[in-house]
Design an enzyme around this catalytic site. Structure first.
Site, PDB file in Angstrom:
ATOM      1  N   LEU A  65       0.851  -1.184   0.000  1.00  0.00           N
ATOM      2  CA  LEU A  65       0.000   0.000   0.000  1.00  0.00           C
ATOM      3  C   LEU A  65       0.891   1.241   0.000  1.00  0.00           C
ATOM      4  O   LEU A  65       1.552   1.542   0.997  1.00  0.00           O
ATOM      5  CB  LEU A  65      -0.921  -0.004   1.220  1.00  0.00           C
ATOM      6  CG  LEU A  65      -1.798  -1.259   1.386  1.00  0.00           C
ATOM      7  CD1 LEU A  65      -2.711  -1.108   2.594  1.00  0.00           C
ATOM      8  CD2 LEU A  65      -2.618  -1.530   0.128  1.00  0.00           C
ATOM      9  N   ALA A  66       0.903   1.941  -1.126  1.00  0.00           N
ATOM     10  CA  ALA A  66       1.827   3.076  -1.276  1.00  0.00           C
ATOM     11  C   ALA A  66       1.171   4.248  -1.994  1.00  0.00           C
ATOM     12  O   ALA A  66       1.828   5.003  -2.704  1.00  0.00           O
ATOM     13  CB  ALA A  66       3.069   2.626  -2.046  1.00  0.00           C
ATOM     14  N   ARG A  80       0.986  14.526   6.846  1.00  0.00           N
ATOM     15  CA  ARG A  80       1.648  14.840   8.115  1.00  0.00           C
ATOM     16  C   ARG A  80       3.172  14.959   7.973  1.00  0.00           C
ATOM     17  O   ARG A  80       3.846  15.482   8.860  1.00  0.00           O
ATOM     18  CB  ARG A  80       1.293  13.787   9.172  1.00  0.00           C
ATOM     19  CG  ARG A  80      -0.095  13.992   9.782  1.00  0.00           C
ATOM     20  CD  ARG A  80      -0.374  12.951  10.847  1.00  0.00           C
ATOM     21  NE  ARG A  80      -0.775  11.681  10.261  1.00  0.00           N
ATOM     22  CZ  ARG A  80      -1.000  10.570  10.965  1.00  0.00           C
ATOM     23  NH1 ARG A  80      -0.821  10.566  12.283  1.00  0.00           N
ATOM     24  NH2 ARG A  80      -1.368   9.462  10.359  1.00  0.00           N
TER      25      ARG A  80
END
Length: 458
Positions: A9-10, A16
């Site tokens: 998952l990228a 943030r």
């Protein structure tokens, strides 16, 4: 072992991080986080790796290249939504699928192997990688039943006081039966405050269908660290550096001060080499045995032989032989090749130059675009004048030549075998073999000149 697939998952931008660089491309010990992840997954000999990309897709693809297939999550609608983007590549295949976040650079092959084995041993449709957290605030808790099976995952904000006391947490890494995963993903709802599709909901769907859901608890909470901001990035860097340094020390390398030594994950160091504080070793650097490196040296993409000493110097993209002595305060620039027993001394800069065995440039010289033979002595202050403002030219200094101090060798020019160049010369023509070249104005002394210019008052 069954066929193994992996989904990384990228796709997230990582707001943030407060950065123009996409989160998974932030480096840890000199390598992007997502590349650490794919390196470790590759150790499992997977049938297929699929990286889910979104923000910065082209840059992620450029970094990982052909090591992965890619699926685009154009709109970020949750982790389950991300995984289902791989449906066209993986759906219907027999085997198990690992789901790993691209911002977990510390996860190791051995941990994923243990997760897959536990998944197979328990005949589960889903297995959660968990960890014990001394301070579990913010993490989803693993709630187990009386038989120690997983009952559910409860998010921190939804947990009761008793559930918040549980210290086994969900790391966000999973192993699923591949067919069961994609069947369940079609049933995930976005009926929540965020309106997103969450991967942990797959666990609830499988449990409701009576399928076995298990959990494997890793011994290392540190491995599961997810990097969401610069504080966590710094912590990941610290942990990775400590791991790398420990591996080298256990393999026979002396690191004087591990907390102040920075070694990249792809660096290879031979036994009995000593690395002093303040040293930075990066890229695919290879260092032989019995070397002394540092203090305060920077070496990137270099191949270094045995018994070489490099102190307080920088070297980049170069070949450096055995028994070479470099520094202090030398600069070895790219495409240089230093043979065995070469000496490059203090404040010497070498650029795209080769030095034969035993040659020396001991002080305050610039040797660029040059071929230096064996047993050549280059005196203090020598410069190869290689640039005319438009083009670079080659200086050739053949075996056994001696270059006197403060000489300028104006390229293209050759100093033949065994020739001498007198100190202070500016050489523009070839120096024949075993000849001496003197190219400087003859000294003239003007008697009493100073008195005529500055007469003294008597």
């Amino acid at each position: 072992m069954t066929n193994i697939y992996a989904v990384i998952l990228a796709a997230g931008q990582g707001t943030r991080m407060k950065s123009k660089l996409y989160k998974v491309l932030h480096p840890v010990c000199g390598k992007p986080m997502v590349e650490h992840v794919i390196d470790q997954i590759s150790g499992l000999h997977t049938e297929q790796i699929v990286t889910i990309v979104g923000h910065g897709a082209d840059k992620v693809k450029a970094q990982l290249g052909s090591r992965s297939a890619y699926a685009l999550q154009a709109e970020q609608l949750g982790t389950a939504h991300a995984v289902i983007q791989a449906q066209s590549i993986l759906e219907g295949k027999e085997g198990c699928t690992l789901i790993v976040c691209g911002d977990t650079p510390l996860i190791q092959t051995s941990t994923m192997e243990a997760l897959v084995k536990h998944h197979e041993d328990t005949n589960a449709k889903a297995t959660i990688l968990t960890a014990y957290a001394e301070r579990p605030d913010g993490y989803g808790r693993i709630i187990r039943g009386a038989d120690n099976s997983v009952s559910r995952i409860v998010e921190h904000k939804d947990a009761s006081p008793e559930e918040r006391a549980v210290k086994e947490i969900n790391t966000g890494t999973y192993c699923f039966d591949n067919k069961a995963l994609f069947d369940a993903l079609k049933k995930v709802s976005n009926d929540n405050v965020q309106g997103e599709y969450y991967l942990p909901d797959v666990i609830e769907i499988l449990k409701a269908a009576g399928e076995t859901v298990s959990a494997y608890q890793t011994e290392s909470f540190d491995e599961t660290l997810g990097v969401n901001d610069r504080v966590a990035l710094s912590e990941a860097e610290r942990l990775m550096r400590a791991r790398i340094n420990e591996q080298h020390m256990r393999a026979g390398v002396t690191i004087i001060d591990p907390q102040n030594t920075y070694i990249g994950p792809d660096v290879v160091i031979g036994s009995d080499t000593v690395v002093h504080p303040g040293t930075v070793l990066s890229g695919s650097t290879t260092i032989g045995e019995d070397c002394i490196i540092g203090p305060n040296s920077e070496i990137n993409e270099c191949e270094i032989g045995n018994r070489t000493f490099i102190r307080q110097s920088a070297a980049f993209d170069s070949q450096i032989g055995s028994d070479v002595n470099i520094g202090p305060f030398a600069h070895i620039r790219p495409q240089s090749n230093l043979a065995d027993e070469v000496k490059i001394g203090n404040f010497v800069e070498v650029k795209k130059a080769s030095f034969g065995k035993g040659s020396k440039a001991s002080h305050l010289s610039y040797i660029g675009d040059a071929q230096v033979g064996s047993d050549v002595n280059i005196g203090c202050g020598t410069i190869t004048v290689n640039y005319d403002g438009k083009n670079k030219f080659l200086t050739t200094i053949e075996d056994g030549a001696f270059i006197g101090c403060n000489s300028n060798l104006v390229a293209p020019v050759t100093v033949k075998k065994g020739a001498y160049v007198a100190a202070g010369s500016t050489i523009t023509d070839e120096v024949p073999e075993e000849s001496m070249a003197i190219a400087r104005a003859r000294q003239v002394n003007k008697e009493n000149y100073v008195r005529k210019i500055f007469p003294k008052n008597d």
